[in-house]
Write an enzyme that holds these catalytic residues in place. Structure first.
Site, mmCIF file in Angstrom:
data_model
loop_
_atom_site.group_PDB
_atom_site.id
_atom_site.type_symbol
_atom_site.label_atom_id
_atom_site.label_comp_id
_atom_site.label_asym_id
_atom_site.label_seq_id
_atom_site.Cartn_x
_atom_site.Cartn_y
_atom_site.Cartn_z
ATOM 1 N N HIS A 181 0.996 -1.469 0.046
ATOM 2 C CA HIS A 181 -0.047 0.208 -0.044
ATOM 3 C C HIS A 181 0.829 1.368 -0.060
ATOM 4 O O HIS A 181 0.473 2.444 -0.469
ATOM 5 C CB HIS A 181 -1.000 -0.160 1.236
ATOM 6 C CG HIS A 181 -2.224 -1.100 0.775
ATOM 7 N ND1 HIS A 181 -2.109 -2.435 1.113
ATOM 8 C CD2 HIS A 181 -3.377 -0.857 0.206
ATOM 9 C CE1 HIS A 181 -2.970 -3.063 0.574
ATOM 10 N NE2 HIS A 181 -3.739 -2.079 -0.008
ATOM 11 N N ARG A 221 -11.250 2.457 -1.914
ATOM 12 C CA ARG A 221 -10.703 1.544 -0.955
ATOM 13 C C ARG A 221 -11.100 1.844 0.536
ATOM 14 O O ARG A 221 -10.782 2.788 1.129
ATOM 15 C CB ARG A 221 -9.172 1.589 -1.006
ATOM 16 C CG ARG A 221 -8.245 0.929 -2.185
ATOM 17 C CD ARG A 221 -6.877 0.791 -1.768
ATOM 18 N NE ARG A 221 -6.399 -0.160 -2.863
ATOM 19 C CZ ARG A 221 -5.758 0.238 -3.837
ATOM 20 N NH1 ARG A 221 -5.830 1.522 -4.189
ATOM 21 N NH2 ARG A 221 -5.069 -0.736 -4.707
ATOM 22 N N ARG A 270 -15.767 -0.504 -3.027
ATOM 23 C CA ARG A 270 -15.242 -1.766 -2.813
ATOM 24 C C ARG A 270 -15.586 -2.200 -1.260
ATOM 25 O O ARG A 270 -15.246 -1.142 -0.453
ATOM 26 C CB ARG A 270 -13.863 -1.792 -3.000
ATOM 27 C CG ARG A 270 -13.264 -3.535 -2.334
ATOM 28 C CD ARG A 270 -11.856 -3.736 -2.579
ATOM 29 N NE ARG A 270 -11.090 -2.954 -1.912
ATOM 30 C CZ ARG A 270 -9.617 -3.184 -2.012
ATOM 31 N NH1 ARG A 270 -9.241 -4.038 -2.919
ATOM 32 N NH2 ARG A 270 -8.752 -2.463 -1.273
ATOM 33 N N GLU A 281 -9.018 -11.259 -7.813
ATOM 34 C CA GLU A 281 -7.858 -11.179 -7.090
ATOM 35 C C GLU A 281 -7.004 -12.467 -6.950
ATOM 36 O O GLU A 281 -6.183 -12.503 -6.404
ATOM 37 C CB GLU A 281 -7.865 -10.250 -5.940
ATOM 38 C CG GLU A 281 -8.408 -9.149 -6.141
ATOM 39 C CD GLU A 281 -8.673 -8.509 -4.778
ATOM 40 O OE1 GLU A 281 -8.012 -7.556 -4.227
ATOM 41 O OE2 GLU A 281 -9.826 -8.890 -4.174
ATOM 42 N N ASN A 334 -2.863 -6.636 -8.293
ATOM 43 C CA ASN A 334 -1.717 -6.752 -6.977
ATOM 44 C C ASN A 334 -1.715 -8.149 -6.279
ATOM 45 O O ASN A 334 -0.852 -8.784 -6.369
ATOM 46 C CB ASN A 334 -2.068 -5.758 -6.130
ATOM 47 C CG ASN A 334 -2.019 -4.148 -6.603
ATOM 48 O OD1 ASN A 334 -1.550 -4.109 -7.485
ATOM 49 N ND2 ASN A 334 -2.800 -3.330 -6.014
ATOM 50 N N ASP A 335 -3.009 -8.314 -5.999
ATOM 51 C CA ASP A 335 -3.223 -9.555 -5.187
ATOM 52 C C ASP A 335 -3.003 -10.742 -6.277
ATOM 53 O O ASP A 335 -2.695 -11.879 -6.025
ATOM 54 C CB ASP A 335 -4.657 -9.606 -4.459
ATOM 55 C CG ASP A 335 -4.413 -9.049 -3.301
ATOM 56 O OD1 ASP A 335 -3.589 -9.458 -2.468
ATOM 57 O OD2 ASP A 335 -5.218 -8.233 -2.823
ATOM 58 N N ARG A 370 3.241 -10.144 -1.333
ATOM 59 C CA ARG A 370 3.518 -8.706 -2.096
ATOM 60 C C ARG A 370 3.985 -7.995 -1.209
ATOM 61 O O ARG A 370 4.532 -6.731 -1.503
ATOM 62 C CB ARG A 370 1.897 -8.207 -2.484
ATOM 63 C CG ARG A 370 1.285 -7.892 -1.421
ATOM 64 C CD ARG A 370 -0.240 -7.759 -1.759
ATOM 65 N NE ARG A 370 -0.454 -6.238 -1.960
ATOM 66 C CZ ARG A 370 -1.914 -5.878 -2.289
ATOM 67 N NH1 ARG A 370 -2.814 -6.405 -2.274
ATOM 68 N NH2 ARG A 370 -1.913 -4.592 -2.382
ATOM 69 N N CYS A 398 -8.202 -2.725 -11.727
ATOM 70 C CA CYS A 398 -8.073 -1.566 -10.780
ATOM 71 C C CYS A 398 -6.828 -1.926 -9.845
ATOM 72 O O CYS A 398 -6.394 -0.992 -9.013
ATOM 73 C CB CYS A 398 -9.254 -1.436 -9.696
ATOM 74 S SG CYS A 398 -9.541 -3.227 -8.931
HETATM 75 C C1 PEP Z 1 -5.439 -5.302 -5.912
HETATM 76 O O1 PEP Z 1 -5.185 -6.405 -5.383
HETATM 77 O O2 PEP Z 1 -4.983 -5.348 -7.185
HETATM 78 C C2 PEP Z 1 -6.334 -4.182 -5.508
HETATM 79 C C3 PEP Z 1 -6.642 -3.428 -6.172
HETATM 80 O O3 PEP Z 1 -6.482 -4.464 -4.138
HETATM 81 P P1 PEP Z 1 -5.660 -4.010 -2.886
HETATM 82 O O4 PEP Z 1 -4.120 -3.514 -3.501
HETATM 83 O O5 PEP Z 1 -6.348 -2.955 -2.241
HETATM 84 O O6 PEP Z 1 -5.269 -5.252 -2.265
HETATM 85 MG MG MG Z 2 -6.236 -6.695 -3.394
#
Ligand code: PEP
Ligand code: MG
Length: 848
Positions: A469, A576, A612, A705, A728-729, A739, A776
Site C-alpha cells: 500500500h 478502498r 469496494r 484477485e 496486485n493480489d 506482496r 483496478c
Molecule cells: C489488488 O489486489 O490489485 C487491489 C486493487 O486491491 P488492494 O491492492 O487494495 O489489495
Molecule cells: Mg487486493
C-alpha cells in the site's frame, strides 16, 4: 516457610497459558501462569499484597505479595489500545489489598467488541524462589476458587545461588571456538541466555581475561566475543554437564550465523576474518558513485539530497516522584514495550529476530537491576533507563569492533521505545525538506500518506514490496519509489545527492555531475510529458482508433477526489473503503460511512463510484476487528471472508452504501472472491438490506484477485454486473509471492505471462456473458501495461489518481491492432522481462 495460595481472580473458563493467542503470554516470556476467558466483570486480588502497578489504561494490575512474589493480571489482549474505555480501577498504586478484594471493574459489553480477545492471563512475573503448583482443573472457574499453591523451592534456590555453597560444587568447563560471523552479538546472546534459564545450573563464560554470566545477554555482550575467538564455558550445579554440552553445540554450529570451523582446522586469530553478511543491517555502507539495485514501486526519476527522518527526542525529567512510584512506572513501561514488541505481526524475518533480542534485553536483570539502583537513589524511571542503556551502548562502541559498535543502536532503540512509553505518547510527526529523497528502512502507508505535497520528490526503502500500500500511495501521488534496496541504503549520509531512476531500478549515490544533469533533464522531460498529458486530461479515454476505454481513478478518501478529477478521472473504479477503517480506535458506524460514501459520490458529480466492500486482514489490520493470529494471513481471514464471518460488519456497510446511493452512480464491488457461493451470500444480504430500506439494488461486481476467480470468471460474471481485476493480489497469489516480502519482490511482476494468461481468461469469461472487465490493480497505473491490457480485452482502467492523465495519453497514442498484436506476443512470452521488452518496443514505436 508456609505456602501461599492464589485464588481465581475472575469467573470464567480457566485455560492453559499456551492457549492465549499471543506469543508473549503463551510463550511464558512474562512468567508462568494461566488464563481465564472471563464471564465476570470484576477482577479480584488472587492473594493479599500491595498494588505496585496499575496501567493508566486500566487493563493491567501488578501485585507484590509480602513474600516478594509478584503477580500480573492483564485483562484481555491489546486492551491497552482502548485507552481506559470500559475499565474502572477500584484500587490505586500503593494500596494494600486483601485476597479476593475487587481490583478492577470491566464493562464487558463495551470492551468485547473492541478488544482482540478478552482472555485474561494471570502471571507470576517474580516467583521469588517459590515453585508454583497450579491446582485448579481447566474449565469453569468461579472468582475466589483456589487456583494455585506457591511453595518455597529451597533446593532450586540453593543450586542457583552464587554464594559459597556454589563455590564448593564441582565446576565443569569447556572451550569453544566461536564461528558466528559477527561473534556473540545481541541475538545469539539472548538465545543462549534463554537456554540457560531452562536449567538449574549456573553458567558463566570467560573470554579475554573477563567473565560474564550467561544469564545476562548484556554482560555477555560486554565481553565483545568476536568471530574466531575461543571462549571458556564454566558451569556448576544441577545439569551442568547437559547445559554445557547444549550450549557448546549451539555455538559451534554457528547458530545460523556462520559455518562451523572444521574440527581439524587450526585456531586462527579473529582479526580480519571474512564475515558473511547475515542481516539487512550488516550490509556495508555504499561508496560514492555506487548504485544500489531496487524494485520499482512507483514510476519516474528524481534527483535530490537524501533525507533520513531523525527520531524526535523525548523529554526526560532527572528526578521522579520517589522510588516507589518510579519503580512502578518503569515496570509498567517495560511490560507495555514487551507486549508491543511481542505482538504477532510486530515484525517479520530479520526484524523479528532483532525484536526478539530486544525482548531478551528487556528481561536482562543487569539492565533492570542497574536502573533500579539509580531509581533507589532518587532518579526518575526515564533517566535511570536512559543512563543504563546509554552506558551499555557506550561500552559496546568502546570495544573498537564495528560489529559490536553497530549493536549499540539496539540499546538506543530500546531506550527510545521505553521513553515514549513512559511519556504515554508517540514520537511527533516529522516535516520533510522540499526536493529531498526520503530514505527509510521501510515505511507505513500512514507515514507516506502524511507527507505534505511539495516536500519529498522520491522514496527509497531498504525493504518493502512493489505492490504494497505504500507503493500504491506513492503512485497515487506521482512520487517515484524504489523498494527492497537492501540495508545499504540506510548507510547513505543525510544530504548526499542521489539519482532515483525507477525504470533502471537503481539508486545512484553521489553520481558525477554529468549524470546529475542528465537525470535532472530526464526528470524535467518526464514532467513535460506529464504536463502535456495533463493539458489534454479532459479528453475521453480512447485508443487512437476511438475504441472507448474508461479511465477511472482509485480513491481512498474524499480528499483524493479533486486531484483525480484534475487528472481527468472519469469516475472511481475502486474506492478502498478500508482507509476509512484503518488507523483508528473504533469502527466507523453506519451514519459515518453513509456520510463518507455520499460525500465522495457528490464530489464525483454523477460519475460512477465503485465502492469496494471492506478489505482488511492480510497486510491491512484493523485493531477493533481483531483476527486471531494466523500462520498465513494472506491466505486467511481477509476481504469478504471477514464480512461473511462478521455479518454485522457487512450489513452495516451495505446499508451505508445503499443510503448513499441517491447521491450519485454508486456500484458495489466485492474483494477477495474465491468461490461463487461467496458472491451469492453477499448478494443475498444486499437484497435483504435494500428491501428493508426500500431502495433499488445497485450494480454488484466481483474483484478478480485470486486465480480461482480468474478461472471461474464466466460463472462469476453470469451472476454479477462486472468484473474488475485486482492485479496486485492476483500477482501475489498466482506467483505464490508475498506482496510485502522484499525477498521475493524482484519476481513479483504483474506483467508475468502467468498473470497475463489469467487476465486473458477473465476477459474471455466476462465477454462470454456480455459483462465488462476492468483492471483496478497496479497494472492499470503502469503505462507499459496499458496497451497490453487493452489488447487482452480490458475495457476500463482504474489507475492511481496521479497517473490518470498519462494513461489517457498512452491510450490516445496506440492502435487497436497494435494492442492486439502485443497481447498475442505477450501471452507467448516466457518471462515478465520479455513482456516488458515487447511493450517498451511498442511504446517507443509510437513515440512514447
Ligand atoms: C489488488 O489486489 O490489485 C487491489 C486493487 O486491491 P488492494 O491492492 O487494495 O489489495
Ligand atoms: Mg487486493
Amino acid at each position: 516457610m508456609p505456602s501461599i495460595s492464589l485464588s481465581a481472580p475472575l469467573s470464567g473458563w480457566l485455560c492453559p497459558l499456551e492457549e492465549v493467542p499471543d506469543p508473549v503470554f503463551a510463550g511464558g516470556m512474562l512468567g508462568e501462569g494461566v488464563a481465564i476467558d472471563p464471564l465476570g466483570e470484576v477482577l479480584h486480588a488472587p492473594a493479599a499484597g500491595e498494588v505496585i502497578g496499575f496501567h493508566e489504561a486500566g487493563h493491567a494490575v501488578t501485585l507484590r505479595l509480602p513474600e516478594g512474589v509478584e503477580l500480573l493480571l492483564h485483562f484481555g489482549l491489546d486492551t491497552v489500545r482502548l485507552g481506559g474505555a470500559g475499565f474502572t480501577p477500584l484500587v490505586r498504586i500503593g494500596e494494600h489489598v486483601g485476597q479476593g478484594q475487587p481490583l478492577l471493574r470491566v464493562a464487558l459489553d463495551e470492551v468485547v467488541g473492541k478488544a482482540r480477545s478478552l482472555v485474561t492471563p494471570l502471571l507470576v512475573t517474580e516467583p521469588a524462589g517459590y515453585v508454583i503448583e497450579w491446582i485448579a482443573p481447566f474449565g469453569t472457574v468461579e472468582a475466589g476458587d483456589p487456583m494455585a499453591l506457591l511453595v518455597r523451592d529451597g533446593a532450586v534456590t540453593a543450586d542457583r545461588s552464587i554464594g559459597p555453597a556454589a563455590a564448593l560444587e564441582e565446576q565443569l568447563c569447556r572451550e569453544v571456538r566461536v564461528p558466528l560471523a559477527h561473534g556473540l552479538h545481541a541475538r545469539p546472546c539472548a538465545r543462549l541466555a534463554e537456554v540457560v534459564r531452562g536449567y538449574g545450573a549456573e553458567v558463566r563464560v570467560a573470554a579475554g581475561g573477563r567473565e560474564a554470566s550467561l544469564a545476562s545477554p548484556t554482560a555477555m555482550l560486554r565481553l565483545a566475543v568476536r568471530h574466531g575467538d575461543t571462549v571458556t564455558l564454566l558451569a556448576t550445579g544441577e545439569d551442568a554437564a547437559v547445559v554445557l554440552g547444549e550450549l557448546a553445540r549451539m555455538i559451534e554450529s554457528g547458530m545460523g550465523e556462520g559455518a562451523p570451523f572444521p574440527v581439524e582446522g587450526p585456531v586462527k586469530a579473529s582479526v580480519g576474518e571474512p564475515v558473511a553478511p547475515v542481516s539487512v543491517a550488516d550490509i556495508p555502507v555504499p561508496l560514492p558513485g555506487a548504485a544500489l539495485r531496487g524494485v520499482a514501486a512507483s514510476p519516474g526519476i528524481a534527483v535530490g539530497p537524501v533525507w533520513r527522518p531523525v527520531q524526535a527526542e523525548p523529554a526526560i525529567d532527572e528526578i521522579g516522584g520517589g522510588p516507589e512510584m518510579e519503580t512502578a512506572r518503569l515496570r509498567n513501561a517495560l511490560v507495555a514495550v514487551r507486549i508491543a514488541l511481542g505482538r504477532p505481526g510486530a515484525a517479520q524475518g530479520e526484524e523479528e529476530a532483532i525484536l526478539g533480542a530486544h525482548l531478551a534485553l528487556l528481561d536482562d536483570p543487569e539492565l533492570t537491576g542497574a536502573a533500579q539502583a539509580l531509581i533507589a537513589g532518587g532518579v526518575s524511571a526515564g533517566m535511570a533507563w536512559r543512563r543504563v542503556l546509554h552506558a551499555e551502548a557506550g561500552a559496546l562502541r568502546a570495544t573498537g569492533d564495528t560489529r559490536f559498535a553497530e549493536r549499540a543502536a539496539d540499546f538506543i532503540d530500546l531506550d527510545l521505545r521505553v521513553q515514549w512509553q513512559l511519556l504515554g505518547t508517540e514520537p511527533p510527526a516529522m516535516v520533510a525538506p522540499a526536493g529531498a529523497i526520503l530514505v527509510a528502512d521501510d515505511l507505513l502507508p500512514s507515514q507516506v500518506a502524511a507527507l505534505e505535497p511539495g516536500g519529498v520528490v522520491g522514496l527509497a526503502t531498504a525493504r518493502g514490496g512493489p505492490t504494497s500500500h505504500v507503493a500504491i500511495i506513492a503512485a497515487s501521488r506521482g512520487l517515484p519509489a524504489l523498494v527492497a534496496l537492501g540495508g545499504g541504503v540506510l548507510g547513505i549520509a543525510d544530504g548526499t545527492t542521489v539519482v532515483l531512476d525507477v525504470e533502471a531500478g537503481t539508486l545512484e549515490i553521489d553520481p558525477v555531475a554529468e549524470r546529475v544533469t542528465e537525470a535532472r533533464a530526464a526528470a524535467a522531460s518526464r514532467e513535460a510529458r506529464r504536463a502535456a498529458a495533463l493539458a489534454a486530461a479532459g479528453r475521453q479515454g480512447a485508443t487512437a482508433d476511438g475504441t472507448r476505454i474508461e479511465v477511472f481513478a482509485n480513491l481512498g478518501s474524499l480528499g483524493d477526489v479533486a486531484p483525480a478529477l484534475a487528472q481527468g478521472a472519469e469516475g472511481c473504479g475502486l474506492l478502498r473503503t478500508e482507509f476509512l477503517f484503518l488507523d483508528r480506535a473504533d469502527a466507523p458506524d453506519e451514519d459515518e460511512q453513509a456520510a463518507c460514501y455520499g460525500g465522495i459520490a457528490r464530489a464525483l458529480e454523477g460519475r460512477p463510484l465503485i465502492v469496494r466492500l471492506l478489505d482488511i486482514g492480510g497486510d491491512k489490520p484493523a485493531p477493533y476487528l481483531p483476527i486471531a493470529a494466523e500462520e498465513n494471513p494472506a491466505l486467511g481471514l481477509r476481504g469478504i471472508r471477514i464480512g461473511l464471518a462478521r455479518p454485522e460488519v457487512l450489513s452495516t456497510q451495505l446499508r451505508a452504501i445503499l443510503r448513499a446511493a441517491s447521491s450519485g452512480d454508486i456500484r458495489i464491488m466485492v474483494p477477495m472472491i474465491a468461490r461463487v457461493e461467496e458472491l451469492r451470500a453477499v448478494r443475498q444480504v444486499l437484497i435483504a438490506e435494500a428491501e428493508r430500506l426500500g431502495v433499488a439494488v445497485p450494480q454488484l461486481g466481483v474483484m478478480v484477485e485470486t486465480p480461482a476467480a480468474a478461472v471461474m470468471a464466466d460463472l462469476l460474471a453470469a451472476e454479477c454486473d462486472f468484473l474488475s481485476i485486482g492485479t496486485n493480489d492476483l500477482t501475489q497469489y498466482t506467483l505464490a509471492m508475498d506482496r510485502g516480502n522484499p525477498a521475493v519482490a524482484d519476481g513479483l511482476d504483474g506483467l508475468d505471462p502467468a498473470v497475463l494468461r489469467l487476465v486473458a481468461q477473465t476477459c474471455a469469461g466476462g465477454s462470454r456473458v456480455g459483462k465488462w472487465v476492468g483492471v483496478c490493480g497496479g497494472l492499470a497505473s503502469d503505462p507499459l501495461a496499458v496497451p497490453l491490457l487493452v489488447g487482452l480485452g480490458v475495457g476500463e482502467l482504474s489507475a492511481a489518481p496521479g497517473q490518470v492523465a498519462e494513461i489517457k495519453a498512452t491510450l490516445a497514442a496506440v492502435t487497436d491492432a497494435g494492442c492486439a498484436a502485443l497481447a498475442r506476443a505477450a501471452l507467448e512470452a516466457a518471462s515478465a522481462a520479455e513482456v516488458r521488452a515487447l511493450a517498451l518496443e511498442m511504446l517507443r514505436e509510437v513515440g512514447l
